[in-house]
Write an enzyme that holds these catalytic residues in place. Structure first.
Site, PDB file in Angstrom:
ATOM      1  N   TRP A 102       3.962   1.502  -9.966  1.00 56.28           N
ATOM      2  CA  TRP A 102       5.154   1.829 -10.764  1.00 56.28           C
ATOM      3  C   TRP A 102       6.445   1.585 -10.004  1.00 56.28           C
ATOM      4  O   TRP A 102       7.430   1.115 -10.582  1.00 56.28           O
ATOM      5  CB  TRP A 102       5.055   3.245 -11.332  1.00 56.28           C
ATOM      6  CG  TRP A 102       3.988   3.277 -12.379  1.00 56.28           C
ATOM      7  CD1 TRP A 102       2.770   3.892 -12.301  1.00 56.28           C
ATOM      8  CD2 TRP A 102       4.001   2.589 -13.636  1.00 56.28           C
ATOM      9  NE1 TRP A 102       2.030   3.629 -13.433  1.00 56.28           N
ATOM     10  CE2 TRP A 102       2.762   2.832 -14.268  1.00 56.28           C
ATOM     11  CE3 TRP A 102       4.923   1.778 -14.289  1.00 56.28           C
ATOM     12  CZ2 TRP A 102       2.424   2.299 -15.519  1.00 56.28           C
ATOM     13  CZ3 TRP A 102       4.594   1.256 -15.540  1.00 56.28           C
ATOM     14  CH2 TRP A 102       3.366   1.508 -16.138  1.00 56.28           C
ATOM     15  N   ASP A 172      11.496   8.673  -9.881  1.00 55.56           N
ATOM     16  CA  ASP A 172      10.643   8.583 -11.072  1.00 55.56           C
ATOM     17  C   ASP A 172       9.558   9.646 -10.908  1.00 55.56           C
ATOM     18  O   ASP A 172       8.658   9.509 -10.078  1.00 55.56           O
ATOM     19  CB  ASP A 172      10.024   7.181 -11.160  1.00 55.56           C
ATOM     20  CG  ASP A 172       9.009   7.058 -12.293  1.00 55.56           C
ATOM     21  OD1 ASP A 172       8.796   8.042 -13.027  1.00 55.56           O
ATOM     22  OD2 ASP A 172       8.424   5.961 -12.440  1.00 55.56           O
ATOM     23  N   LYS A 196       2.887  12.584 -19.979  1.00 56.59           N
ATOM     24  CA  LYS A 196       1.852  13.010 -19.046  1.00 56.59           C
ATOM     25  C   LYS A 196       1.885  14.526 -18.895  1.00 56.59           C
ATOM     26  O   LYS A 196       0.926  15.207 -19.231  1.00 56.59           O
ATOM     27  CB  LYS A 196       2.050  12.318 -17.696  1.00 56.59           C
ATOM     28  CG  LYS A 196       1.829  10.820 -17.817  1.00 56.59           C
ATOM     29  CD  LYS A 196       2.640  10.024 -16.853  1.00 56.59           C
ATOM     30  CE  LYS A 196       2.763   8.579 -17.271  1.00 56.59           C
ATOM     31  NZ  LYS A 196       1.489   7.879 -17.498  1.00 56.59           N
TER      32      LYS A 196
HETATM   33  N1  PMP Z   1       6.394   5.489 -14.083  1.00 53.86           N
HETATM   34  C1  PMP Z   1       5.233   6.103 -13.869  1.00 53.86           C
HETATM   35  C2  PMP Z   1       5.035   6.849 -12.585  1.00 53.86           C
HETATM   36  C3  PMP Z   1       4.236   6.050 -14.842  1.00 53.86           C
HETATM   37  O1  PMP Z   1       3.058   6.644 -14.618  1.00 53.86           O
HETATM   38  C4  PMP Z   1       4.464   5.344 -16.045  1.00 53.86           C
HETATM   39  C5  PMP Z   1       3.469   5.301 -17.181  1.00 53.86           C
HETATM   40  N2  PMP Z   1       2.164   5.263 -16.877  1.00 53.86           N
HETATM   41  C6  PMP Z   1       5.685   4.699 -16.218  1.00 53.86           C
HETATM   42  C7  PMP Z   1       6.631   4.803 -15.222  1.00 53.86           C
HETATM   43  C8  PMP Z   1       5.989   3.925 -17.473  1.00 53.86           C
HETATM   44  O2  PMP Z   1       6.244   4.816 -18.498  1.00 53.86           O
HETATM   45  P1  PMP Z   1       6.528   4.354 -19.992  1.00 53.86           P
HETATM   46  O3  PMP Z   1       5.244   3.852 -20.540  1.00 53.86           O
HETATM   47  O4  PMP Z   1       7.026   5.590 -20.665  1.00 53.86           O
HETATM   48  O5  PMP Z   1       7.600   3.292 -19.954  1.00 53.86           O
END
Ligand code: PMP
Length: 361
Positions: A102, A172, A196
């Site tokens: 991520w 994040d 989550k």
């Molecule tokens: N950052 C992290 C740490 C994530 O786990 C995720 C989703 N799995 C995201 C960003 C992306 O999130 P979204 O699908 O809401 O764009």
């Protein structure tokens, strides 16, 4: 309720049962409104109260200082990967900790907006750990320094946060928000998608310090501009009303049912320990991904001796009502996501299944 499984999905993920029940009770008619939250105007008194209470709850839970704004936005965490550099760079550079999939994705998005550096990149060690103090050097002139507090795919979590000095630290926290107490004053921006640990998909919470809101360039389109979104109280356009409502219920649950984030943290540590102990005492049958000191208490990735056994494990687990245990498609293996709402009984059921499966195979 007999067909409700223990759902180990990484997100959208398990929600607290009392939250689902309350949403069910209020689905046809929200008290005082005579209609569903799904049907009500976002300008109605009822919804204004819901979004205000969601904010109050988040402020209480995370002890958010008064000089921080809380925004409820759309576009997921991924849109924040672009909005952060768009709003904060202003011709400067930014430092990124690349500690997993991520943060790597966020780094790639930021590169479309300006000059960005990776101050530390864990790709060589397959993202099994976070950097230690002294392994990186931050630029004191950077517009911001970016990190991912918990890498959802690799199961690597920062145990304490890096010190960026006067440079705003941007975090994040999508997969570990509300899993433990945090000191928000350490961050310039602390953001998380909801699906989550905070609710369903559709809403992303952005906690941002006043002086950073003021930096947004006037040339940015409204929906990408923190200043405009803040002035519009997260309602520049129609917000994701139902997602905000569920986030409000989840934060009620954390405050009044769980008793706050310290209590939640203690439960999370207890749950994670059960699975990591099972992995560590399996004589190598199960192998964890992250080094011990950086292990995540939210996502537990592990591998089995072969792909064949991995598939068998996931399939057999399903017949024990333990679902969504496949690892992310990019890395394979297995992963148990054990967010706040996963009950201890679910963890114990998974442990028993893992012990039995290892014994038989
Ligand atoms: N950052 C992290 C740490 C994530 O786990 C995720 C989703 N799995 C995201 C960003 C992306 O999130 P979204 O699908 O809401 O764009």
């Amino acid at each position: 309720m007999q067909d409700r499984v223990y759902n180990f999905a990484a997100g959208p993920a398990v929600l607290p049962l009392p939250v689902l029940k309350q949403a069910q009770t209020e689905l046809l008619s929200y008290p005082g409104a005579g209609c569903s939250v799904l049907e009500m105007s976002h300008r109605s008194k009822s919804f204004e109260e819901i979004i205000a209470n969601a904010e109050t709850n988040v402020r209480k839970l995370l002890n958010v200082p008064d000089n921080y704004r809380i925004l409820f936005l759309q576009g997921g965490a991924l849109l924040q990967f672009a909005m952060i550099p768009m709003n904060l760079l202003n011709g400067k550079t930014a430092d990124y900790f690349v500690t997993g999939t991520w943060s790597k994705t966020a780094f790639g998005e930021a590169k479309t907006q300006g000059k960005i550096s990776a101050v530390w990149d864990g790709s060589d060690s397959k993202f099994t750990r976070n950097p230690k103090n002294g392994e990186y050097k931050l630029d004191s002139e950077a517009a911001y320094c970016y990190m991912t507090s918990n890498e959802t795919i690799q199961g690597v979590q920062w145990q304490s946060y890096p010190d960026a000095g006067n440079v705003p630290l941007v975090c994040d926290a999508s997969s570990d928000v509300f899993c433990r107490p945090v000191d928000i004053s350490k961050f310039g921006i602390y953001f998380a998608c909801a699906q989550k640990n905070a609710g369903p998909s559709g809403v992303t919470m952005v906690i941002i310090r006043d002086d950073l809101v003021a930096r947004s360039p006037a040339t940015l389109p409204k929906m990408l501009n923190y200043k405009v979104l803040d002035e519009g109280k997260s309602m520049v356009n129609t917000p994701p009303c139902f997602a905000v409502y569920i986030l409000k219920l989840v934060t009620d649950w954390l405050l009044h049912h769980v008793g706050g984030l310290q209590k939640m943290y203690e439960k999370n540590v207890e749950k994670a320990k059960i699975l990591y102990d099972t992995i560590d005492h399996s004589n190598g049958f199960y192998k964890g991904h992250a080094v011990k000191e950086d292990r995540s208490i939210m996502n537990v990735p592990f591998v089995l001796p072969s792909e064949e056994l991995t598939k068998k494990f996931v399939d057999e687990a399903k017949s024990h009502h333990l679902t969504q245990l496949s690892g992310h498609r990019s890395v394979g293996g297995c992963r148990a996501s054990i967010y706040n709402a996963m009950p201890l009984e679910g963890i114990e059921a998974l442990r028993d299944f893992m012990l039995e499966f290892a014994r038989k195979n």
